[in-house]
Write a protein that holds these residues in place. Structure first.
Motif, PDB file in Angstrom:
ATOM      1  N   ARG A 599     -39.724  25.553  38.941  1.00 56.36           N
ATOM      2  CA  ARG A 599     -40.597  24.955  38.620  1.00 56.36           C
ATOM      3  C   ARG A 599     -41.933  24.855  39.713  1.00 56.36           C
ATOM      4  O   ARG A 599     -41.387  24.694  40.662  1.00 56.36           O
ATOM      5  N   ARG A 601     -44.942  23.360  42.036  1.00 57.34           N
ATOM      6  CA  ARG A 601     -45.164  21.859  42.679  1.00 57.34           C
ATOM      7  C   ARG A 601     -46.330  21.242  42.008  1.00 57.34           C
ATOM      8  O   ARG A 601     -47.139  21.733  41.799  1.00 57.34           O
ATOM      9  N   ARG A 686     -43.102  22.602  33.104  1.00 60.30           N
ATOM     10  CA  ARG A 686     -43.281  21.134  33.704  1.00 60.30           C
ATOM     11  C   ARG A 686     -43.445  21.375  35.288  1.00 60.30           C
ATOM     12  O   ARG A 686     -42.752  22.510  36.045  1.00 60.30           O
ATOM     13  N   SER A 688     -42.995  19.926  39.414  1.00 63.17           N
ATOM     14  CA  SER A 688     -41.672  19.121  40.142  1.00 63.17           C
ATOM     15  C   SER A 688     -42.536  18.592  41.696  1.00 63.17           C
ATOM     16  O   SER A 688     -43.135  19.444  42.046  1.00 63.17           O
ATOM     17  N   ASN A 689     -42.037  17.843  42.058  1.00 62.24           N
ATOM     18  CA  ASN A 689     -42.553  17.211  43.308  1.00 62.24           C
ATOM     19  C   ASN A 689     -41.807  17.775  44.531  1.00 62.24           C
ATOM     20  O   ASN A 689     -42.131  17.418  45.721  1.00 62.24           O
ATOM     21  N   THR A 714     -39.577  19.374  50.471  1.00 62.39           N
ATOM     22  CA  THR A 714     -40.452  18.104  49.576  1.00 62.39           C
ATOM     23  C   THR A 714     -41.608  17.785  50.760  1.00 62.39           C
ATOM     24  O   THR A 714     -41.144  17.997  51.881  1.00 62.39           O
ATOM     25  N   THR A 772     -31.848  17.337  41.597  1.00 62.97           N
ATOM     26  CA  THR A 772     -32.482  16.049  40.883  1.00 62.97           C
ATOM     27  C   THR A 772     -32.688  15.083  41.935  1.00 62.97           C
ATOM     28  O   THR A 772     -31.670  14.800  42.792  1.00 62.97           O
ATOM     29  N   ASP A 778     -36.950  13.631  37.968  1.00 64.20           N
ATOM     30  CA  ASP A 778     -37.567  14.783  38.472  1.00 64.20           C
ATOM     31  C   ASP A 778     -36.590  15.894  39.107  1.00 64.20           C
ATOM     32  O   ASP A 778     -35.625  15.565  39.790  1.00 64.20           O
ATOM     33  N   THR A 779     -36.531  16.912  38.133  1.00 59.10           N
ATOM     34  CA  THR A 779     -35.620  18.123  38.550  1.00 59.10           C
ATOM     35  C   THR A 779     -36.245  19.296  38.816  1.00 59.10           C
ATOM     36  O   THR A 779     -37.039  19.507  38.282  1.00 59.10           O
ATOM     37  N   ASN A 780     -35.852  20.097  39.572  1.00 57.40           N
ATOM     38  CA  ASN A 780     -36.135  21.628  39.813  1.00 57.40           C
ATOM     39  C   ASN A 780     -34.797  22.288  39.865  1.00 57.40           C
ATOM     40  O   ASN A 780     -33.772  21.890  40.093  1.00 57.40           O
TER      41      ASN A 780
END
Length: 817
Positions: A599, A601, A686, A688-689, A714, A772, A778-780
């Motif tokens: 996903r 950022r 979607r 993700s952070n 992150t 997660t 929030d999952t990637n």
């Protein structure tokens, strides 16, 4: 001081033939030319052997070559295969930036040649098992290393104008290599012509440039790669020898190097063709391979007798009615499941064998409850089916393995496959009912993939399986789709171009009414099952509208009215479509991009690599990220890369789920009438952070532990994450169950797995690493397509050395006695 692991940023890379350039020959151009040229040769031989007439195209394109191959429908899949191979070629620059052997840097000739020969071996092994996706992936990587030899070594400066064939022949030794103590270059500043030492030229010594973004160190007297960001080029001897572009230090030889690299790429492709044969080679390139796939995931528990009978009927109908047509499936996949287990994947290209396998299905078994291992079966099907497949799952039970939902979502997003659920467990047997709450997971996955969740009593199954026949065809495109939850009364409009045939609307939702209106102003409501505009089939929550005259181009509209949640999808058959991947873009030391299978950022720009598929005359004018549950969209900025490829940069990412919509124009003289097209991705995505990155850095041999490092990155320090990893081979595997980022926002882990000693070379394994953030949703993930290599004996020199050592030891033991 501890050594911090390197983390990818947009401003780090390693040089090669450029990935993006308007004035130089790129890896993409070299690869595309070699694939088209070698495919044309294979096509000519095959067509003539079949008694056909092959007409060499004046200009080689995917469309002209498919036409000459007497398979015009293959233009789409050929173009898609070239894109897949080229994308993976470019991937090497971004993901193996500090691995000199991937670029023939630092005089790593033996190691680089091993990468090439191992890569070719795996491509051949994968083709034997018809694992075309992995074969294309590994082919792209291997071609990158091979092509870099001609830009990064002094082969061209030595006067050679033909490929170094030893690079693809592991049995031949690499001769006359400059050793580490031999000086190879003199210093140069603005003009580096002639900076390779005369002794190296006269003795025909082979060398390559040293390169580093981190340290100026190189062995004394050695050539550098060169360029502004190569630190080794700043120490004696200064300068470099790379021919990556026309402005490189040896840029005057760029086009010569590119031509020889193209010839070398053709030789490598010929080696694969010789091993695989013309038909399998052409299938690797997407020629003679329909984009249609028949993939069934079937519940075989005791209550599924009627459903299994219908699967058998529709399978026989599709196989018999499409045999010899452009819509004949190129692959067939079957995964049975029940409770407590799920059976292995069955995959074949033979329709009769597949029909026999389906006809052998029977209902029986199952546990004491109604829950089944449905998501595990779907997971295996997604891993086995070609990318962008239409998959159909039949069940009357809720999932017993709901914890697999995130893994299935990761595969849906990565493969862009569409999953349709035929659920024979409605709350009532009437034609109108509320959704069964136990089907919520299925409905979520259907919406995420752009598929259908059809709730229907088994006695009405034939009414629903007609959708299987209509959606499992080649050249199927999505024109428009949306979801409304909660339901609302709302009009929707979309553009249909002149290339579209078989225009079809799919609506799922209870108590739903709708009216469609054609560009001519003609309209028809859902209450008219057999009108002059369309045929409407409705059963429980499923409605299919097949337009009679789908060649009406222009602005279509549909007004939907429902208080219940509903989905709307509009499809058609057309040669015009697109594919895309999320990419990381870098500008230094040269512009390029790297595709990532995870996903994007959420906290910044998102960039897509968009590839138009069709006649070559399609030009996108707008690319939008459309919010899934509304009408808001985010517009992208397009950059034309040539050959139908575009970089699309969107400054802000939708906060929730989104799809990609492309609007453009077809300028082909063969397309008359309305030439404005609209297409939309089926799969929802979607952001993700955080990111999850995993890179294969080694070859996986059977019976040996295979380690695959991964990184979580992150902007937040000391954040906690849970980790889950799964592999489609269901091999033994270990991984950390949790990670905590450090002060730099990064955390590293390792997945270790092993395949049995008897694993067949070329066996494909899909690995997903899901992460997660604790306390959030929030999952990637990282998605990797791996393959097990054949067991490799030690090199001849090493084997002889080991033998002599053993003999010496035995003699010594004898003397000591």
């Amino acid at each position: 001081m501890s050594c911090q692991p390197f983390r990818w940023t947009e401003n780090t890379s390693i040089q090669a033939f450029k990935v993006i350039s308007s004035s130089s020959n790129t890896h993409h151009n070299i690869t595309r030319a070699a694939v088209l040229q070698k495919s044309a040769e294979a096509c000519r031989t095959h067509v003539l052997q079949q008694g056909g007439n092959f007409v060499q195209p004046n200009s080689l394109t995917a469309e002209s070559l498919a036409e000459a191959c007497l398979s015009p429908a293959s233009a789409f899949t050929l173009q898609s295969a070239i894109t897949d191979i080229s994308i993976r070629n470019a991937w090497v620059d971004g993901r193996h930036m500090f691995n000199a052997e991937y670029h023939f840097d630092d005089e790593r000739f033996e190691q680089a040649r091993n990468l090439i020969t191992q890569g070719v071996s795996l491509v051949k092994a994968s083709l034997k098992l018809k694992n075309y996706e992995y074969a294309r992936q590994r082919l792209g990587e291997t071609l990158h290393t091979l092509q870099d030899f001609y830009s990064h070594s002094n082969w061209i400066e030595l006067g050679n104008r033909s490929p170094y064939s030893t690079l693809i022949k592991p049995s031949l030794p690499l001769d006359n290599l400059a050793d580490v103590k031999t000086p190879t270059c003199s210093s140069c500043d603005d003009d580096c012509t002639g900076n390779i030492l005369e002794t190296i030229i006269t003795q025909k010594k082979l060398t390559s440039g040293y390169f580093s973004l981190q340290s100026p160190y190189k062995p004394k007297g050695k050539c550098s790669h060169g360029g502004l960001f190569d630190l080794t080029s700043r120490v004696e001897p200064k300068g470099g020898i790379n021919k990556d572009g026309t402005t490189a230090v040896h840029g005057s030889l760029h086009f010569v190097a590119a031509d020889v690299a193209t010839a070398a790429s053709r030789d490598l492709l010929q080696d694969i063709r010789d091993a695989a044969g013309n038909v399998e080679f052409l299938r690797l390139m997407g020629i003679f391979q329909s984009s249609s796939v028949l993939c069934f995931v079937v519940d075989t528990s005791a209550s599924m007798t009627e459903e299994i009978a219908e699967v058998k009927r529709i399978t026989s109908f599709i196989i018999d009615s499409r045999r010899g047509t452009v819509d004949e499936p190129s692959a067939y996949v079957l995964v049975p499941f029940s409770n407590p287990g799920f059976r292995p994947v069955y995959k074949t290209a033979d329709p009769d064998v597949f029909k026999t396998k389906v006809n052998a299905l029977s209902a029986g078994g199952g546990g004491a409850d109604d829950a089944e291992m449905s998501l595990s079966g779907l997971w295996l099907a997604l891993a086995a089916a070609p990318v962008a497949s239409e998959i159909f799952l039949f069940t009357d039970g809720e999932p017993k393995d709901a914890e697999m939902k995130s893994t299935v979502l990761a595969l849906i997003e990565s493969t862009k496959s569409t999953v349709n659920f035929v659920l024979t467990n409605p709350l009532t047997k009437t034609t109108r009912s509320l959704s069964n709450p136990v089907n919520q997971v299925y409905e979520d996955l259907a919406v995420a993939s752009g598929g259908l969740a059809i709730e229907i009593p088994n006695r009405l199954l034939p009414n629903a399986t007609s959708a299987i026949n209509d959606t499992s065809v080649s050249s199927l495109v999505t024109i428009f789709q949306t979801v409304r939850d909660p339901g609302t009364a709302e009009p929707f409009s979309f553009l249909v171009d002149s290339s579209v045939r078989n225009l079809t609307f799919y609506i799922t939702g209870n108590s739903t009414q709708f009216t469609i209106t054609a560009p001519s102003g003609q309209s028809q409501s859902s209450g008219q099952s057999d009108g002059s505009l369309a045929v409407v089939q409705s059963v429980v929550n499923f409605h299919m509208v097949q337009v009679r005259n789908s060649s009406q181009p222009g602005l279509w509209s549909i007004y939907v009215n429902s208080t219940q949640p509903y989905t709307l999808k509009v499809t058609g058959k057309s040669s015009v479509n697109f594919q895309f991947d999320f990419v990381e873009v870098y500008q230094t030391p040269h512009p390029g991009y790297t595709v990532f299978k995870s996903r994007p950022r959420a906290d910044g720009n998102v960039t897509l690599l968009l590839s138009m598929l069709g006649s070559g005359s399609e030009v996108p004018t707008e690319v939008l990220l459309v919010e899934a549950s509304g009408s808001r969209f985010h517009t992208g900025l397009l950059e034309d890369l040539g050959n139908g490829d575009y970089l699309v940069t969107v400054t802000t990412v939708p906060k929730g789920e989104f799809s990609v919509r492309v609007i453009g124009q077809t300028n082909s003289s063969s397309t008359s009438g309305y030439n404005v097209f609209q297409r939309q991705s089926s799969t929802r995505h979607r952001a993700s952070n955080f990111t999850v990155t995993a890179v294969r850095n080694a070859t996986w041999f059977p019976g040996q532990l295979f380690s695959l490092p991964f990184t979580v990155a992150t902007s937040n320090s000391y954040s906690k994450y849970t980790v889950t990893a799964r592999n489609s081979g269901q091999y033994d595997m270990t991984f950390p169950s949790s990670l905590t980022t450090g002060s730099d926002g990064g955390a590293d882990g390792v997945v270790e797995l092993s395949a049995p000693d008897n694993t067949t070379a070329g066996t494909e394994v899909i690995l997903t690493i899901e992460v997660t953030q604790s306390g959030t949703n929030d999952t990637n993930y990282a998605f990797l397509r791996l393959a097990v290599s054949r067991a490799v004996a030690p090199p001849a020199g090493l084997a002889l050395s080991l033998w002599l050592s053993a003999v010496t030891l035995l003699i010594s033991l004898g003397i000591n006695k």
